[in-house]
Design a protein around this motif. Structure first.
Motif, PDB file in Angstrom:
ATOM      1  N   UNK A 285       0.806  -1.206   0.000  1.00 19.44           N
ATOM      2  CA  UNK A 285       0.000   0.000   0.000  1.00 19.44           C
ATOM      3  C   UNK A 285       0.844   1.264   0.000  1.00 19.44           C
ATOM      4  N   UNK A 286       0.201   2.382   0.342  1.00 16.17           N
ATOM      5  CA  UNK A 286       0.919   3.649   0.451  1.00 16.17           C
ATOM      6  C   UNK A 286       1.768   3.691   1.717  1.00 16.17           C
ATOM      7  N   UNK A 287       1.281   3.056   2.772  1.00 17.88           N
ATOM      8  CA  UNK A 287       1.981   3.011   4.053  1.00 17.88           C
ATOM      9  C   UNK A 287       1.480   1.782   4.800  1.00 17.88           C
ATOM     10  N   UNK A 288       2.363   1.123   5.517  1.00 18.87           N
ATOM     11  CA  UNK A 288       1.968  -0.075   6.263  1.00 18.87           C
ATOM     12  C   UNK A 288       2.845  -0.208   7.493  1.00 18.87           C
ATOM     13  N   UNK A 289       2.247  -0.697   8.575  1.00 19.11           N
ATOM     14  CA  UNK A 289       2.984  -0.853   9.825  1.00 19.11           C
ATOM     15  C   UNK A 289       2.516  -2.126  10.521  1.00 19.11           C
ATOM     16  N   UNK A 290       3.478  -2.851  11.129  1.00 20.25           N
ATOM     17  CA  UNK A 290       3.186  -4.021  11.946  1.00 20.25           C
ATOM     18  C   UNK A 290       3.350  -3.611  13.407  1.00 20.25           C
ATOM     19  N   UNK A 291       2.313  -3.850  14.189  1.00 19.57           N
ATOM     20  CA  UNK A 291       2.302  -3.459  15.598  1.00 19.57           C
ATOM     21  C   UNK A 291       2.286  -4.721  16.431  1.00 19.57           C
ATOM     22  N   UNK A 292       3.233  -4.831  17.389  1.00 18.22           N
ATOM     23  CA  UNK A 292       3.365  -6.038  18.199  1.00 18.22           C
ATOM     24  C   UNK A 292       3.347  -5.678  19.671  1.00 18.22           C
ATOM     25  N   UNK A 293       2.559  -6.395  20.453  1.00 16.38           N
ATOM     26  CA  UNK A 293       2.522  -6.158  21.888  1.00 16.38           C
ATOM     27  C   UNK A 293       3.802  -6.676  22.525  1.00 16.38           C
ATOM     28  N   UNK A 294       4.097  -6.167  23.713  1.00 18.23           N
ATOM     29  CA  UNK A 294       5.304  -6.594  24.402  1.00 18.23           C
ATOM     30  C   UNK A 294       5.314  -8.081  24.702  1.00 18.23           C
ATOM     31  N   UNK A 295       4.145  -8.652  24.974  1.00 13.44           N
ATOM     32  CA  UNK A 295       4.055 -10.084  25.273  1.00 13.44           C
ATOM     33  C   UNK A 295       4.146 -10.942  24.017  1.00 13.44           C
ATOM     34  N   UNK A 296       3.889 -10.340  22.845  1.00 17.13           N
ATOM     35  CA  UNK A 296       3.902 -11.078  21.593  1.00 17.13           C
ATOM     36  C   UNK A 296       2.599 -11.778  21.278  1.00 17.13           C
ATOM     37  N   UNK A 297       1.632 -11.701  22.191  1.00 20.51           N
ATOM     38  CA  UNK A 297       0.357 -12.381  21.960  1.00 20.51           C
ATOM     39  C   UNK A 297      -0.510 -11.663  20.936  1.00 20.51           C
ATOM     40  N   UNK A 298      -0.367 -10.338  20.847  1.00 18.31           N
ATOM     41  CA  UNK A 298      -1.193  -9.556  19.932  1.00 18.31           C
ATOM     42  C   UNK A 298      -0.330  -8.945  18.840  1.00 18.31           C
ATOM     43  N   UNK A 299      -0.739  -9.144  17.575  1.00 17.65           N
ATOM     44  CA  UNK A 299      -0.050  -8.556  16.435  1.00 17.65           C
ATOM     45  C   UNK A 299      -1.092  -7.935  15.508  1.00 17.65           C
ATOM     46  N   UNK A 300      -0.774  -6.747  15.022  1.00 18.37           N
ATOM     47  CA  UNK A 300      -1.722  -6.013  14.185  1.00 18.37           C
ATOM     48  C   UNK A 300      -0.992  -5.444  12.980  1.00 18.37           C
ATOM     49  N   UNK A 301      -1.567  -5.663  11.811  1.00 20.34           N
ATOM     50  CA  UNK A 301      -1.025  -5.123  10.563  1.00 20.34           C
ATOM     51  C   UNK A 301      -2.007  -4.083  10.022  1.00 20.34           C
ATOM     52  N   UNK A 302      -1.532  -2.843   9.855  1.00 18.28           N
ATOM     53  CA  UNK A 302      -2.365  -1.765   9.330  1.00 18.28           C
ATOM     54  C   UNK A 302      -1.795  -1.288   8.008  1.00 18.28           C
ATOM     55  N   UNK A 303      -2.682  -1.077   7.031  1.00 18.09           N
ATOM     56  CA  UNK A 303      -2.256  -0.628   5.706  1.00 18.09           C
ATOM     57  C   UNK A 303      -3.132   0.551   5.290  1.00 18.09           C
ATOM     58  N   UNK A 304      -2.486   1.591   4.787  1.00 18.76           N
ATOM     59  CA  UNK A 304      -3.167   2.755   4.224  1.00 18.76           C
ATOM     60  C   UNK A 304      -3.022   2.720   2.712  1.00 18.76           C
ATOM     61  N   UNK A 305      -4.148   2.831   1.994  1.00 21.08           N
ATOM     62  CA  UNK A 305      -4.054   2.844   0.539  1.00 21.08           C
ATOM     63  C   UNK A 305      -5.377   3.332  -0.063  1.00 21.08           C
ATOM     64  N   UNK A 306      -5.298   4.253  -1.013  1.00 18.66           N
ATOM     65  CA  UNK A 306      -6.456   4.673  -1.784  1.00 18.66           C
ATOM     66  C   UNK A 306      -7.641   5.135  -0.965  1.00 18.66           C
ATOM     67  N   UNK A 307      -7.398   5.919   0.100  1.00 18.35           N
ATOM     68  CA  UNK A 307      -8.478   6.426   0.928  1.00 18.35           C
ATOM     69  C   UNK A 307      -9.043   5.414   1.902  1.00 18.35           C
ATOM     70  N   UNK A 308      -8.423   4.246   2.009  1.00 20.79           N
ATOM     71  CA  UNK A 308      -8.910   3.185   2.895  1.00 20.79           C
ATOM     72  C   UNK A 308      -7.824   2.785   3.890  1.00 20.79           C
ATOM     73  N   UNK A 309      -8.266   2.319   5.049  1.00 22.97           N
ATOM     74  CA  UNK A 309      -7.359   1.755   6.051  1.00 22.97           C
ATOM     75  C   UNK A 309      -7.783   0.309   6.299  1.00 22.97           C
ATOM     76  N   UNK A 310      -6.859  -0.623   6.058  1.00 24.63           N
ATOM     77  CA  UNK A 310      -7.096  -2.050   6.252  1.00 24.63           C
ATOM     78  C   UNK A 310      -6.357  -2.494   7.519  1.00 24.63           C
ATOM     79  N   UNK A 311      -6.992  -3.350   8.296  1.00 25.51           N
ATOM     80  CA  UNK A 311      -6.370  -3.867   9.518  1.00 25.51           C
ATOM     81  C   UNK A 311      -6.605  -5.373   9.613  1.00 25.51           C
ATOM     82  N   UNK A 312      -5.533  -6.107   9.849  1.00 24.16           N
ATOM     83  CA  UNK A 312      -5.622  -7.529  10.163  1.00 24.16           C
ATOM     84  C   UNK A 312      -4.942  -7.725  11.515  1.00 24.16           C
ATOM     85  N   UNK A 313      -5.630  -8.394  12.433  1.00 21.94           N
ATOM     86  CA  UNK A 313      -5.125  -8.556  13.797  1.00 21.94           C
ATOM     87  C   UNK A 313      -5.185 -10.020  14.195  1.00 21.94           C
TER      88      UNK A 313
END
Length: 227
Positions: free
Chosen positions: A162-190
């Motif tokens: 996409x235009x921008x993307x970030x992987x977010x990880x909790x300190x424990x590693x149990x939670x992971x989130x991928x956010x993508x910005x593209x074409x006026x939309x924000x996609x999230x997979x967790x």
């Protein structure tokens, strides 16, 4: 008449004060200024700065051109096949699907897991189509809940997504989130996993493999919703 002292002169405090002379109509004392003129000048300057800011951010304040369609059922468009290869059939249990068609943002969410009892591996997806304002202005702002719910988090940029993307990880590693910005939309997979060890008939895995699967399933979701 009292006038402003010269910058290089000493203050004279020895003599009596002179009475102020009345001003003739249309006349004002030399060296004095009208405070409201300074205030007006400040307003003009502030307005100019504000207008310049609007001009600078005009492209982001304008309605974005959406490159993606609204989904009537995100759980049908989000197949999660790669994550399913790690966790088992994520569509085995009835998915939880929701949509919200707000005038400013169209949102859709889907929650999947592979067991009927207490879940140990939960996958969710969300799509937000911004119809009024370009979401890139606020994309980098982390939600308050990330710190409140998971403690310290790590954020890593994901290239070529996409235009921008970030992987977010909790300190424990149990939670992971991928956010993508593209074409006026924000996609999230967790993904939330209580453990990466073998459990509930799914093989053992690790955080790195889960992240790679999230990226692949995100690519498939973005492609499925592209106009």
């Amino acid at each position: 008449m009292i006038t402003d002292p010269e910058l290089d002169a000493e203050w004279d405090t020895g003599g009596p004060a002179e009475a102020a002379e009345p001003l003739a109509a249309g006349e004002r004392a030399a060296g004095t200024s009208r405070p409201w003129l300074w205030a007006l000048g400040g307003v003009v300057v502030a307005s100019a700065v504000w207008a310049g800011g609007l001009y600078f951010f005009g492209d982001r304040l304008a309605e974005p051109t959406l490159s993606y369609r609204a989904t009537e059922n995100l759980c049908e468009d989000f197949k999660a096949r790669t994550l399913g290869g790690l966790a088992g059939d994520l569509h085995k249990k009835r998915p939880m699907n929701q949509e919200s068609n707000h005038p400013a943002v169209y949102g859709a969410a889907c929650v999947l897991n592979n067991v009927d009892g207490m879940p140990d591996f939960i996958v969710s997806a969300q799509v937000d189509l911004h119809k009024k304002v370009d979401p890139s202005t606020e994309f980098e702002v982390p939600p308050l809940g990330e710190m409140a719910n998971t403690g310290d988090v790590r954020r890593e940029a994901v290239p070529d997504l996409g235009e921008d993307a970030v992987m977010i990880m909790s300190g424990s590693g149990q939670l992971q989130k991928l956010k993508v910005l593209d074409g006026g939309a924000v996609f999230t997979v967790e993904v939330w996993a209580s453990t990466y060890a073998e459990k509930n008939d799914r093989p053992a895995t690790d955080a790195t493999a889960v992240q790679a699967a999230m990226i692949e399933d995100m690519r498939a979701l973005i492609s499925a919703l592209e106009k």
